[in-house]
Design a protein around this motif. Sequence first.
Motif, short mmCIF file in Angstrom:
data_model
loop_
_atom_site.label_atom_id
_atom_site.label_comp_id
_atom_site.label_asym_id
_atom_site.label_seq_id
_atom_site.Cartn_x
_atom_site.Cartn_y
_atom_site.Cartn_z
N THR A 52 -19.97 -23.75 -14.33
CA THR A 52 -18.88 -22.92 -13.82
C THR A 52 -18.39 -23.45 -12.48
O THR A 52 -17.37 -23.02 -11.97
CB THR A 52 -19.31 -21.44 -13.67
OG1 THR A 52 -20.45 -21.38 -12.80
CG2 THR A 52 -19.64 -20.84 -15.01
N GLU A 53 -19.16 -24.38 -11.90
CA GLU A 53 -18.77 -25.07 -10.67
C GLU A 53 -18.84 -26.56 -10.92
O GLU A 53 -19.62 -27.03 -11.74
CB GLU A 53 -19.73 -24.72 -9.52
CG GLU A 53 -19.62 -23.34 -8.99
CD GLU A 53 -20.52 -23.11 -7.78
OE1 GLU A 53 -20.85 -24.09 -7.07
OE2 GLU A 53 -20.89 -21.96 -7.55
N GLU A 54 -18.03 -27.30 -10.18
CA GLU A 54 -18.07 -28.75 -10.26
C GLU A 54 -19.43 -29.23 -9.73
O GLU A 54 -19.99 -28.63 -8.81
CB GLU A 54 -16.95 -29.31 -9.39
CG GLU A 54 -16.67 -30.76 -9.63
CD GLU A 54 -15.43 -31.23 -8.90
OE1 GLU A 54 -15.26 -32.45 -8.83
OE2 GLU A 54 -14.65 -30.40 -8.42
N LEU A 55 -19.97 -30.30 -10.33
CA LEU A 55 -21.26 -30.82 -9.89
C LEU A 55 -21.19 -31.18 -8.41
O LEU A 55 -20.32 -31.93 -7.99
CB LEU A 55 -21.65 -32.06 -10.69
CG LEU A 55 -22.25 -31.82 -12.07
CD1 LEU A 55 -22.53 -33.15 -12.77
CD2 LEU A 55 -23.51 -30.98 -12.02
N ASP A 56 -22.10 -30.64 -7.65
CA ASP A 56 -22.19 -30.89 -6.21
C ASP A 56 -23.36 -31.83 -5.97
O ASP A 56 -24.50 -31.41 -5.85
CB ASP A 56 -22.38 -29.56 -5.48
CG ASP A 56 -22.42 -29.70 -3.96
OD1 ASP A 56 -22.59 -30.84 -3.47
OD2 ASP A 56 -22.31 -28.67 -3.28
N VAL A 57 -23.06 -33.13 -5.90
CA VAL A 57 -24.11 -34.16 -5.78
C VAL A 57 -24.96 -33.93 -4.54
O VAL A 57 -26.18 -34.07 -4.58
CB VAL A 57 -23.48 -35.57 -5.76
CG1 VAL A 57 -24.53 -36.63 -5.55
CG2 VAL A 57 -22.72 -35.82 -7.06
N LYS A 58 -24.32 -33.53 -3.44
CA LYS A 58 -25.06 -33.31 -2.20
C LYS A 58 -26.09 -32.18 -2.39
O LYS A 58 -27.25 -32.33 -2.01
CB LYS A 58 -24.08 -32.96 -1.08
CG LYS A 58 -24.66 -32.99 0.29
CD LYS A 58 -23.57 -32.80 1.34
CE LYS A 58 -24.14 -32.86 2.73
NZ LYS A 58 -23.12 -32.64 3.74
#
Length: 191
Positions: A52-58
């Motif tokens: 539901t959220e874009e992948l947050d690599v950090k």
Amino acid sequence: MEQQLLDRSENKCELCQSAVPVKLYEVLPQTSRTEDNCIMICDKCLGQVEKTEELDVKHLNCLRTSIWSAVPGVQVLTWRLLNRLKDESWATDCLDMMYMDDETLAWAKAGAEDEDSAVDDVHKDCNGALLEAGNSVVLIKTLDVKGSSLSAKLGTVVKNIRLVEDNTDQIEGKIEGQTIVILTKYVRKQS
């Protein structure tokens, strides 16, 4: 069971270890609800898991630690997220270091197949930024509009876009009063 999981997790997210409010999450597929296949998870990690959220690599750098968890449900979610981050060299390294017994690995793969079959209904611009209805975008290429003499010039701002529901590669917007379909690879989200 929720209290047992809160005690096990020390009231922290079992993926990122943040002390924000956490909730019970059942790692699917499963036949019965047990401590091994349920985890405590924060909203940020849940958004990553459920797409539901874009992948947050950090944020997902936390997976470097969760690969060592002894909890099968944590191992499964960690493995699935790392597989979605295969373009990142550190994620590939983590997958190489990660140990899971055959049964847990089969469970992780079974859920990953379900994820692969689910369509990721997210519109993204040329830089991978998430597009939402009502955003403004800038054309990164001059586009000739089919069936019209209109030519949309490089740098044109298209305001109040609409997302094409059945195609994540397309948006709709008005240029010179005419509504046109634009490919998302030719736009950049205006900040």
